[in-house]
Design a protein around this motif. Structure first.
Motif, PDB file in Angstrom:
ATOM      1  N   MET A   1      13.240  -5.843   9.466  1.00  0.00           N
ATOM      2  CA  MET A   1      13.188  -5.677   7.858  1.00  0.00           C
ATOM      3  C   MET A   1      13.401  -3.889   7.687  1.00  0.00           C
ATOM      4  O   MET A   1      12.851  -3.331   8.502  1.00  0.00           O
ATOM      5  CB  MET A   1      11.873  -5.981   7.650  1.00  0.00           C
ATOM      6  CG  MET A   1      11.303  -5.630   5.838  1.00  0.00           C
ATOM      7  SD  MET A   1       9.725  -6.381   5.544  1.00  0.00           S
ATOM      8  CE  MET A   1       8.630  -5.151   6.036  1.00  0.00           C
ATOM      9  N   GLU A   2      13.795  -3.817   6.678  1.00  0.00           N
ATOM     10  CA  GLU A   2      14.023  -2.427   6.461  1.00  0.00           C
ATOM     11  C   GLU A   2      12.660  -1.693   5.924  1.00  0.00           C
ATOM     12  O   GLU A   2      12.062  -2.570   5.221  1.00  0.00           O
ATOM     13  CB  GLU A   2      15.018  -2.124   5.161  1.00  0.00           C
ATOM     14  CG  GLU A   2      16.438  -2.844   5.191  1.00  0.00           C
ATOM     15  CD  GLU A   2      17.126  -1.853   6.365  1.00  0.00           C
ATOM     16  OE1 GLU A   2      17.256  -0.683   6.087  1.00  0.00           O
ATOM     17  OE2 GLU A   2      17.767  -2.231   7.283  1.00  0.00           O
ATOM     18  N   PHE A   3      12.564  -0.547   6.484  1.00  0.00           N
ATOM     19  CA  PHE A   3      11.321   0.157   6.024  1.00  0.00           C
ATOM     20  C   PHE A   3      11.034   0.405   4.627  1.00  0.00           C
ATOM     21  O   PHE A   3       9.974   0.116   4.186  1.00  0.00           O
ATOM     22  CB  PHE A   3      11.013   1.487   6.800  1.00  0.00           C
ATOM     23  CG  PHE A   3       9.810   2.158   6.789  1.00  0.00           C
ATOM     24  CD1 PHE A   3       8.539   1.786   7.030  1.00  0.00           C
ATOM     25  CD2 PHE A   3       9.903   3.549   6.116  1.00  0.00           C
ATOM     26  CE1 PHE A   3       7.443   2.404   6.836  1.00  0.00           C
ATOM     27  CE2 PHE A   3       8.662   4.281   6.068  1.00  0.00           C
ATOM     28  CZ  PHE A   3       7.587   3.643   6.223  1.00  0.00           C
ATOM     29  N   SER A   4      12.329   0.674   3.914  1.00  0.00           N
ATOM     30  CA  SER A   4      12.127   0.699   2.445  1.00  0.00           C
ATOM     31  C   SER A   4      11.689  -0.392   1.525  1.00  0.00           C
ATOM     32  O   SER A   4      10.797  -0.239   0.740  1.00  0.00           O
ATOM     33  CB  SER A   4      13.591   1.190   1.994  1.00  0.00           C
ATOM     34  OG  SER A   4      14.364  -0.216   2.260  1.00  0.00           O
ATOM     35  N   LYS A   5      11.652  -1.601   2.183  1.00  0.00           N
ATOM     36  CA  LYS A   5      11.249  -2.768   1.602  1.00  0.00           C
ATOM     37  C   LYS A   5       9.705  -2.798   1.562  1.00  0.00           C
ATOM     38  O   LYS A   5       9.087  -2.918   0.774  1.00  0.00           O
ATOM     39  CB  LYS A   5      11.700  -4.107   2.240  1.00  0.00           C
ATOM     40  CG  LYS A   5      11.101  -5.501   1.492  1.00  0.00           C
ATOM     41  CD  LYS A   5      11.862  -6.760   1.867  1.00  0.00           C
ATOM     42  CE  LYS A   5      11.314  -7.589   1.195  1.00  0.00           C
ATOM     43  NZ  LYS A   5      11.397  -9.001   1.963  1.00  0.00           N
ATOM     44  N   LEU A   6       9.114  -2.328   2.844  1.00  0.00           N
ATOM     45  CA  LEU A   6       7.750  -2.103   2.965  1.00  0.00           C
ATOM     46  C   LEU A   6       7.098  -0.926   1.690  1.00  0.00           C
ATOM     47  O   LEU A   6       6.127  -1.493   1.142  1.00  0.00           O
ATOM     48  CB  LEU A   6       7.281  -1.877   4.296  1.00  0.00           C
ATOM     49  CG  LEU A   6       5.672  -1.717   4.535  1.00  0.00           C
ATOM     50  CD1 LEU A   6       5.196  -3.075   4.207  1.00  0.00           C
ATOM     51  CD2 LEU A   6       5.471  -1.418   6.012  1.00  0.00           C
ATOM     52  N   CYS A   7       8.008   0.020   1.681  1.00  0.00           N
ATOM     53  CA  CYS A   7       7.632   0.952   1.101  1.00  0.00           C
ATOM     54  C   CYS A   7       7.698   0.826  -0.394  1.00  0.00           C
ATOM     55  O   CYS A   7       6.794   0.983  -1.337  1.00  0.00           O
ATOM     56  CB  CYS A   7       8.735   2.395   1.107  1.00  0.00           C
ATOM     57  SG  CYS A   7       8.378   3.047   2.664  1.00  0.00           S
ATOM     58  N   GLU A   8       8.323  -0.174  -0.794  1.00  0.00           N
ATOM     59  CA  GLU A   8       8.426  -0.693  -2.363  1.00  0.00           C
ATOM     60  C   GLU A   8       7.221  -1.320  -2.554  1.00  0.00           C
ATOM     61  O   GLU A   8       6.721  -1.402  -3.850  1.00  0.00           O
ATOM     62  CB  GLU A   8       9.933  -1.683  -2.604  1.00  0.00           C
ATOM     63  CG  GLU A   8      11.178  -1.086  -2.649  1.00  0.00           C
ATOM     64  CD  GLU A   8      11.262   0.004  -3.549  1.00  0.00           C
ATOM     65  OE1 GLU A   8      10.576  -0.150  -4.745  1.00  0.00           O
ATOM     66  OE2 GLU A   8      11.729   1.034  -3.476  1.00  0.00           O
TER      67      GLU A   8
END
Ligand code: AMP
Length: 553
Positions: A1-8
């Motif tokens: 998973m992209e870290f950006s997805k968690l940040c969203e």
């Protein structure tokens, strides 16, 4: 998973104050994750990379993050510090710096969750020579490739403060919802394992797998907490009669794990202090044969056999060198009062009276070093009061009242165990602000803003304290609070909630001045409670109860 997805997802958490919505958002995220990603996500949401039982820390301060971000953005450290003063939050400050960066990066690759996790693991493992350089290299690598929003949450994970309003309760409910399991089962599994990532993974495998999680030796669990009462009559209504009454020793709590020759000692904050307490390890070796997890209170003893005040022994917890010397100087004695695990069996659901019976078979007293806590079982108020006086006359803080039928409930204050103290009422408060002193004390912090916890575990102010503090304590407080300063405005400082102090007072009053709705009359700072974390501070509910129960008000 992209870290950006968690940040969203983190961003969505911050957009709502609704507990239900936060739970829903997390439930959706958890569904599609692979097992390893699931564990990492759970830890990051809770603002750390290690499970609760682990004493390991990332060990990165705001200063280092600011330095690295200054290097990679070309924005001066001073400017970033100004952002920090304005926002009071490292995440937002770093995000702002990244948005305004003066340098363009050419080499940018997107961050994956596992890359972030592995790099953070490396950070926590660096020690000693040249570790700073290595840490800077890793941090630069991560932040160079981070978008401003990723940098915001990455910095918060680094300082282990997420500020998204999602704590253990919401995570527990989301795990339950994702897997169609009752929250109570998830809660129980978490209590005994102290590892939410592991719980999430087992929950996927179903109720049976989840229930198979149990206490594990050398994986400390949160300790059962005591509720305060003012009188025996009040206490006996809560624990029922007859009840067990024990001396309340004024030392610090130890959870001791033993298997074969291996022994480990943990504090209430689950720090491993085995090395500092070789004398307790020796006493355990002499006293205990079985495999077990036991708990007790360790007190300092002077050479003429008198018990020492808590401040003295707290020096032993921190001591990392010349341990033999301090063992000689400040000998200790441990009073064992509970057993949670015995020869392969968890005892946390076993009634207290049965646990005590087993404990008595496990412990062989070692004169002056390790004994069972002094206890009586009674249903007689006069006898209980006499025992209270006896305990005080021996130099103890008061007594503990225990429900004979109750299980051991990790981490909670549920009225199975009560404390009754002699001194003027006191509250354990968290310092969330301070002011610099004046004149002779200009270099020391002088006035402290105190907070307790509300129903959601958020800090709410209850008053300021400036009296009852010796110069020596002021120095200690200033040293301990300086790294926790979030920002400074004139003489006033905003402090990250971490340090707990015990505060005595004459009276609790209703007051519109502070967010808690209460204020303390004539507060006096008694002592630092380094054995307690902010989550152990007193609650608004407790303050309300004191207010209600005192007929002076
Ligand atoms: P307090 O630290 O004021 O919240 O009071 C609860 C603490 O009292 C526990 O966490 C223990 O560290 C300590 N304590 C002292 N004697 C006993 C005892 N006999 N049983 C349980 N806890 C005790």
């Amino acid at each position: 998973m992209e870290f950006s997805k968690l940040c969203e997802t983190f961003k969505l958490f911050e957009k709502t104050t609704s507990r239900l919505e936060k739970t829903e958002i997390l439930t959706i995220l958890l569904k599609d994750l692979e097992n390893k990603e699931l564990e990492i996500t759970i830890q990051f949401v809770l603002g750390s990379i290690f499970p609760n039982w682990s004493a390991q820390k990332i060990g990165i301060g705001e200063k280092l993050i600011i330095k690295v971000v200054s290097d990679i953005t070309g924005i001066s450290e001073k400017e970033i510090l100004l952002f920090l003063k304005e926002t009071g939050d490292i995440g937002c400050s770093i995000e702002k710096a990244m948005e305004q960066k003066k340098q363009v990066f050419f080499l940018s690759e997107s961050l994956t969750l596992s890359r972030v996790y592995n790099d953070l693991l490396k950070l926590s493992n660096y020690e000693g020579k040249r570790s700073q350089e290595k840490k800077i290299r890793i941090l630069s690598g991560l932040l160079t490739n981070a978008s401003p929003i990723e940098a915001r949450y990455l910095s918060r994970i680094l300082v282990e403060t997420m500020r998204t309003g999602v704590a253990e309760g919401i995570v527990r409910d989301a795990i339950a919802k994702t897997n169609n399991l009752p929250s109570s089962k998830v809660e129980k599994a978490y209590m005994v394992s102290n590892d939410m990532g592991l719980v999430a993974r087992m929950a996927r495998e179903g109720e049976e797998a989840l229930s198979s999680l149990s206490l594990k030796i050398f994986r400390p669990i949160k300790m059962m907490a005591a509720q305060k009462v003012a009188t025996i009559a009040e206490g006996s209504k809560i624990v029922g009669l007859p009840c067990a009454i024990e001396y309340k020793y004024d030392g610090f709590r130890m959870q001791i794990h033993k298997k074969g020759k291996k022994i480990k000692i943990f504090t209430r904050r689950l720090e491993d202090v085995t090395a500092q307490f070789k004398d307790v390890v020796d006493a355990i070796e002499k006293s205990v044969i079985d495999e077990c997890i036991i708990e007790g209170e360790t007190i300092g003893v002077s050479h003429n056999g008198k018990w020492l005040p808590f401040q003295k022994i707290s020096r032993r917890i921190k001591r990392k060198y010349d341990i033999d010397e301090i063992i000689e100087k400040i000998p200790v004695m441990t009073n064992i009062f509970d057993i949670l695990y015995h020869n392969g069996n968890s005892l946390i659901d076993t009634p207290f009276k049965e646990r005590r019976r087993i404990l008595e078979t496990v412990i062989t007293p070692v004169e002056g070093k390790l004994v069972l806590s002094k206890m009586i079982i009674t249903d007689n108020e006069n006898e209980a009061n006499a025992f209270f006086s006896e305990s005080l006359s021996k130099g103890n803080e008061g007594i503990m009242l225990k429900n004979l039928e109750s299980p051991y409930v990790p981490g909670l204050r549920v009225g199975n165990m009560l404390k009754m103290k002699s001194v003027l009422e006191s509250l354990d408060c968290i310092i969330i602000g301070a002011e610099w002193g004046t004149g002779r004390r200009a270099n020391l912090m002088g006035t402290f803003l105190l907070a307790i916890l509300d129903e959601d575990g958020k800090t709410v102010p209850i008053g300021k304290v400036a009296t009852g503090i010796t110069d020596e304590l002021l120095e200690t407080l200033t040293t301990k609070l300086t790294p926790l300063v979030e920002y400074e405005k004139g003489r006033e400082l905003k402090i990250k909630p971490d340090l707990v102090v015990e505060v005595a007072y004459e009276e609790i009053q209703k007051s519109p001045t502070y967010e808690s709705g209460f204020a303390l009359r004539f507060p006096r700072l008694i002592r630092l409670r380094e054995d307690k974390g902010p989550e152990d501070a007193d609650t608004i509910l407790r303050v309300f109860e004191i207010y209600e129960s005192d007929d002076r008000y």
